[in-house]
Design an enzyme around this catalytic site. Structure first.
Site, mmCIF file in Angstrom:
data_model
loop_
_atom_site.group_PDB
_atom_site.id
_atom_site.type_symbol
_atom_site.label_atom_id
_atom_site.label_comp_id
_atom_site.label_asym_id
_atom_site.label_seq_id
_atom_site.Cartn_x
_atom_site.Cartn_y
_atom_site.Cartn_z
ATOM 1 N N HIS A 306 0.855 -1.183 0.000
ATOM 2 C CA HIS A 306 0.000 0.000 0.000
ATOM 3 C C HIS A 306 0.889 1.232 0.000
ATOM 4 O O HIS A 306 1.968 1.233 0.609
ATOM 5 C CB HIS A 306 -0.906 0.008 1.241
ATOM 6 C CG HIS A 306 -2.040 0.982 1.162
ATOM 7 N ND1 HIS A 306 -1.896 2.311 1.470
ATOM 8 C CD2 HIS A 306 -3.339 0.825 0.799
ATOM 9 C CE1 HIS A 306 -3.051 2.925 1.319
ATOM 10 N NE2 HIS A 306 -3.947 2.043 0.902
ATOM 11 N N ASP A 364 -7.827 -4.405 -0.530
ATOM 12 C CA ASP A 364 -8.365 -4.627 -1.874
ATOM 13 C C ASP A 364 -8.277 -6.095 -2.278
ATOM 14 O O ASP A 364 -9.140 -6.608 -2.994
ATOM 15 C CB ASP A 364 -7.606 -3.766 -2.894
ATOM 16 C CG ASP A 364 -7.748 -2.286 -2.619
ATOM 17 O OD1 ASP A 364 -8.889 -1.830 -2.466
ATOM 18 O OD2 ASP A 364 -6.725 -1.586 -2.531
#
Length: 430
Positions: A306, A364
């Site tokens: 991320h 995600d």
């Protein structure tokens, strides 16, 4: 007030700059007067080292894997609360009392219907239009239907607009889905909770009664909580920038939806699922792992790592648990895509390469698998993200409007184009 000051020396010029401290997090250097003192701008592509505003809503510590909403850790909110409670917290700054929560739920629930003329608006889109394209247009059109709550100077109208956005976004999203799959629109029901109502509007048909599965409804509610706000990300910054001009709230949220559509932002879970489909089977995983480790290969593993979190994404831990609960409830065990996902997860958590580079599975990765199991096509993933993020956008927008120091956004640039030159008539140009 600044607690400290700093001095920036540029050749023979000195600039005195104030330092500001937040309640937690890094201090910031106030460069408001830098141009006035030195004639220079700062250069920060992507604004990754720039604090664009002061906010009390969400705090992220990417190094430690911390996400707080108004001081409350995301795992506590997701495990112990529900989405509308989180909405209240983001909007008002405190968790509601029992009476406050009952009143808030009542008001949101009774704003879920949209103007009947909006159903005709959908028929102007092609049937094969991407649901996010429909969302951008539909959300922007709300200002044409609800112009009694577009006066941003009126605190009451701001709150009515906020409630309307939170309440009607699931209805608009469900209508986009139904139009996409060619089924009739399903009206919201006041006897259902927020996530239950959304699933009902998406999957119910007039032919038979839709049975609400509490495990799936809880999973949907958690997904909404985990995506409710994430500090000054691209779409939130877009909402704030649009709002800084005085644009109405519906236009600002439509701008946020448009920004969220980008694959580097809201489309990441769709990209992660597409990657799993590209890999196809477990036996092909070593090939793709090798490609991911090859610096000369453009292939990248989606759903790992991320930009902000340099530790395990705190939302991913909850999403992982939720994902397995959904898969167990639905009895999904032999799905080839799931097998690929679980093996990739195992490798990422044990392989030295992933551990060293801190490429942990992010929210995600798990949300894509979960949403597919719930029955949503990949084209709806970002739409669901928009439904969840609406409360964050509206809370950030409301905070900005009420900030006495708020100014219209006007970033500067490093110009590298042509210098001054004279116009030459077309018949004299070589």
């Amino acid at each position: 007030m600044a607690e400290q000051s700093a001095k920036l020396t540029l050749g023979t010029k000195d600039a005195g700059l104030d330092l500001h401290s937040g309640t937690i997090g890094p201090d910031v250097v106030d460069i408001t007067t830098l141009y006035k003192q030195t004639g220079l701008f700062t250069y920060d592509p992507g604004f990754s080292s720039t604090a664009s505003c002061e906010s009390k809503i969400t705090y992220i510590d990417g190094d430690e894997g911390v996400l707080l909403h108004r001081g409350y850790p995301i795992d506590q909110l997701a495990e112990r609360g529900d989405f509308l409670e989180t909405c209240y917290l983001l909007l008002y700054g405190e968790l509601p009392t029992a009476r406050e929560k009952e009143d808030f739920v009542y008001r949101v629930t009774r704003h879920t219907m949209v103007h009947e003329q909006m159903s005709r608006f959908y028929t102007g889109f092609r049937r094969d239009a991407h649901p996010m394209a429909v969302m951008v247009g539909s959300v922007g059109a709300m200002s044409a239907f609800y112009h009694d709550s577009t006066d941003i100077a009126d605190p009451h109208q701001r709150m009515v607009a906020s409630l309307r956005m939170i309440a009607k976004m699931p209805t608009i999203a469900a209508m986009a889905y139904k139009y996409h799959v060619g089924q009739p629109f399903v009206y919201p029901r006041n006897d259902l909770a927020y996530a239950e109502n959304f699933l009902h509007m998406c999957f119910a048909v007039p032919c038979e009664t839709y049975q609400i599965n509490p495990v799936l409804a809880k999973a949907m509610d958690r997904i909404f909580i985990l995506h409710a706000d994430h500090e000054q990300n691209a779409s939130t910054s877009t909402v704030r920038l649009a709002g800084s001009s005085g644009a109405n709230p519906f236009a600002c949220i439509a701008a946020g939806v448009a920004c969220l559509w980008g694959p580097a932002h809201g489309g990441a879970n769709e990209a992660a699922l597409n990657m799993l489909m590209e890999i196809g089977t477990k036996d092909r995983i070593p090939e793709f792992i090798a490609r991911a480790k090859d610096k000369d290969d453009p292939f990248r593993l989606m759903g790992f790592g991320h930009r902000v979190y340099k530790n395990y994404d705190p939302r991913a831990k909850i999403m992982q648990k939720t994902c397995h609960e959904v898969l167990d409830e639905l009895g999904i065990k032999d799905d080839p895509l799931l097998e690929v996902a679980m093996e990739l997860e195992r490798i990422a958590l044990t392989d030295e390469y992933f551990i060293e580079k801190k490429l942990y599975p992010n929210v995600d990765f798990y949300s894509g698998i979960t949403l597919k199991a719930l029955g949503f096509p990949t084209t709806m993933f970002t739409v669901l993200f928009a439904v969840a993020r609406t409360v964050g956008w509206i809370a950030q927008w409301k905070e900005m409007i009420e900030d006495p120091h708020q100014r219209i956004g006007r970033p500067r640039q490093l110009y590298t184009g042509a210098t001054m030159r004279d116009y030459v008539p077309v018949d004299q140009r070589s």
